[in-house]
Design an enzyme around this catalytic site. Structure first.
Site, PDB file in Angstrom:
ATOM      1  N   PRO A   1       0.832  -1.207   0.000  1.00  0.00           N
ATOM      2  CA  PRO A   1       0.000   0.000   0.000  1.00  0.00           C
ATOM      3  C   PRO A   1       0.867   1.257   0.000  1.00  0.00           C
ATOM      4  O   PRO A   1       1.799   1.372   0.790  1.00  0.00           O
ATOM      5  CB  PRO A   1      -0.794  -0.142   1.306  1.00  0.00           C
ATOM      6  CG  PRO A   1      -0.846  -1.615   1.546  1.00  0.00           C
ATOM      7  CD  PRO A   1       0.478  -2.136   1.074  1.00  0.00           C
ATOM      8  N   GLU A   2       0.564   2.183  -0.908  1.00  0.00           N
ATOM      9  CA  GLU A   2       1.330   3.409  -1.045  1.00  0.00           C
ATOM     10  C   GLU A   2       0.487   4.572  -0.521  1.00  0.00           C
ATOM     11  O   GLU A   2      -0.565   4.375   0.085  1.00  0.00           O
ATOM     12  CB  GLU A   2       1.742   3.585  -2.503  1.00  0.00           C
ATOM     13  CG  GLU A   2       2.572   2.409  -3.015  1.00  0.00           C
ATOM     14  CD  GLU A   2       2.997   2.530  -4.465  1.00  0.00           C
ATOM     15  OE1 GLU A   2       2.843   3.612  -5.052  1.00  0.00           O
ATOM     16  OE2 GLU A   2       3.481   1.528  -5.021  1.00  0.00           O
TER      17      GLU A   2
ATOM     18  N   HIS B   1      -5.832 -13.977   9.356  1.00  0.00           N
ATOM     19  CA  HIS B   1      -4.831 -12.914   9.401  1.00  0.00           C
ATOM     20  C   HIS B   1      -5.360 -11.617   9.992  1.00  0.00           C
ATOM     21  O   HIS B   1      -4.751 -10.558   9.793  1.00  0.00           O
ATOM     22  CB  HIS B   1      -4.272 -12.678   8.004  1.00  0.00           C
ATOM     23  CG  HIS B   1      -3.597 -13.882   7.411  1.00  0.00           C
ATOM     24  ND1 HIS B   1      -2.470 -14.446   7.970  1.00  0.00           N
ATOM     25  CD2 HIS B   1      -3.912 -14.644   6.322  1.00  0.00           C
ATOM     26  CE1 HIS B   1      -2.104 -15.496   7.253  1.00  0.00           C
ATOM     27  NE2 HIS B   1      -2.954 -15.640   6.251  1.00  0.00           N
TER      28      HIS B   1
ATOM     29  N   ARG C   1       1.026 -11.123   5.299  1.00  0.00           N
ATOM     30  CA  ARG C   1       2.476 -11.316   5.297  1.00  0.00           C
ATOM     31  C   ARG C   1       3.156 -10.785   6.559  1.00  0.00           C
ATOM     32  O   ARG C   1       4.341 -10.985   6.773  1.00  0.00           O
ATOM     33  CB  ARG C   1       3.082 -10.662   4.048  1.00  0.00           C
ATOM     34  CG  ARG C   1       2.536 -11.276   2.768  1.00  0.00           C
ATOM     35  CD  ARG C   1       3.099 -10.634   1.524  1.00  0.00           C
ATOM     36  NE  ARG C   1       4.509 -10.963   1.340  1.00  0.00           N
ATOM     37  CZ  ARG C   1       5.252 -10.503   0.330  1.00  0.00           C
ATOM     38  NH1 ARG C   1       4.716  -9.694  -0.568  1.00  0.00           N
ATOM     39  NH2 ARG C   1       6.510 -10.848   0.221  1.00  0.00           N
TER      40      ARG C   1
END
Length: 276
Positions: free
Chosen positions: A2-3, A93, A111
């Site tokens: 994500p930016e 998650h 992750r």
């Protein structure tokens, strides 16, 4: 990863739902993110009122009376908002849940390269935190522009794309958007940053503002894991003019777009419009 646009979209949605709300409960299901979530976080945060949720670079800042929660989405993270009475079962998650006034925010990170840290006000301004202190100017700051980029890159021998990704000249311009901004400004991604003229930096600064604003408007980009707080994919890659278009004709000159690997990341450019 994500930016800036994805983090900005997340910050706005979280702020709309949780600003001014009291934290009723914090449930940490897995502390093992990039840095371990502080063991005492639930006791510290529960009962405090969220003053405001905002963004700095790619970090989310949850401001509370006694400190700030610093959240980073890492490579695959996202916050999801659910109504507490209709929240779906927790997924594998979903590592953290904050419940506030009938709503639940869940941090999902497959992750586990993201982070959720606590910064006490007694330790000073959160913007001086080691994770934030080295960040460059915000791209929507009125002071940001071509002259700023020119001054920030004088004497810099690195490639302009790598300079943008480093986040010290300007914060938050990640791989997808650096590729797009350089295409818009007609600058080859491997051009030495210190050799770029002012007029080209003026074009690049304008492109950075324009590309990021458009990306925020359409919910950012989804390549793998990122979704909005409502689970909706970002749509920016549908509008990309260079990224992901290897072999397709340039939308300006019809020359096939090329792909290369730069700093272990894919970059796309037009060999005619972006001469090296």
């Amino acid at each position: 990863m994500p930016e800036l646009p994805e983090v900005e979209v997340t910050a706005r949605a979280l702020a709309q739902r949780f600003d001014g709300r009291r934290v009723d409960a914090v449930r940490v299901h897995n502390r093992a993110l990039r840095w371990r979530i502080p063991a005492g976080l639930p006791a510290t945060v529960t009962g405090q009122r969220i003053e405001h949720i905002s963004r700095r670079g790619k970090y989310l800042l949850w401001r509370l009376p006694s400190g700030v929660l610093i959240s980073h989405l890492g490579m695959s993270g996202s916050w999801r908002i659910h109504e507490a009475t209709h929240a779906p079962p927790r997924e594998r998650h979903d590592h953290v849940e904050l419940e506030c006034d009938g709503a639940v925010a869940r941090l999902n990170d497959p992750r586990r390269f993201g982070a959720l840290l606590w910064h006490e006000h007694s330790r000073g301004d959160v913007l001086a935190h080691p994770l934030l202190a080295g960040l460059g100017i915000e791209p929507f700051d009125p002071k940001f522009g071509g002259d700023w980029l020119l001054a920030a890159t004088r004497g810099h021998r690195g490639a302009i794309k790598q300079v943008l990704l480093a986040g010290k000249a300007v914060a938050g311009v990640g791989n997808i958007y650096a590729t797009e901004c350089l295409f818009e400004a007609r600058i080859h991604p491997q051009t030495e940053a210190g050799r770029i003229a002012r007029v080209r930096y003026v074009r690049l600064a304008a492109a950075i503002r324009r590309v990021l604003a458009q990306a925020i408007e359409v919910g950012g980009s989804t390549l793998r894991d990122f979704t909005s707080t409502e689970g909706i994919n970002g749509r920016y890659t549908e509008f990309a003019r260079a990224y992901g278009r290897e072999g397709l004709p340039c939308l300006r000159c019809r020359t096939p777009i090329r792909r290369s690997v730069q700093g272990q990341r894919a970059t796309y450019f037009c060999p005619r419009c972006q001469r090296f």
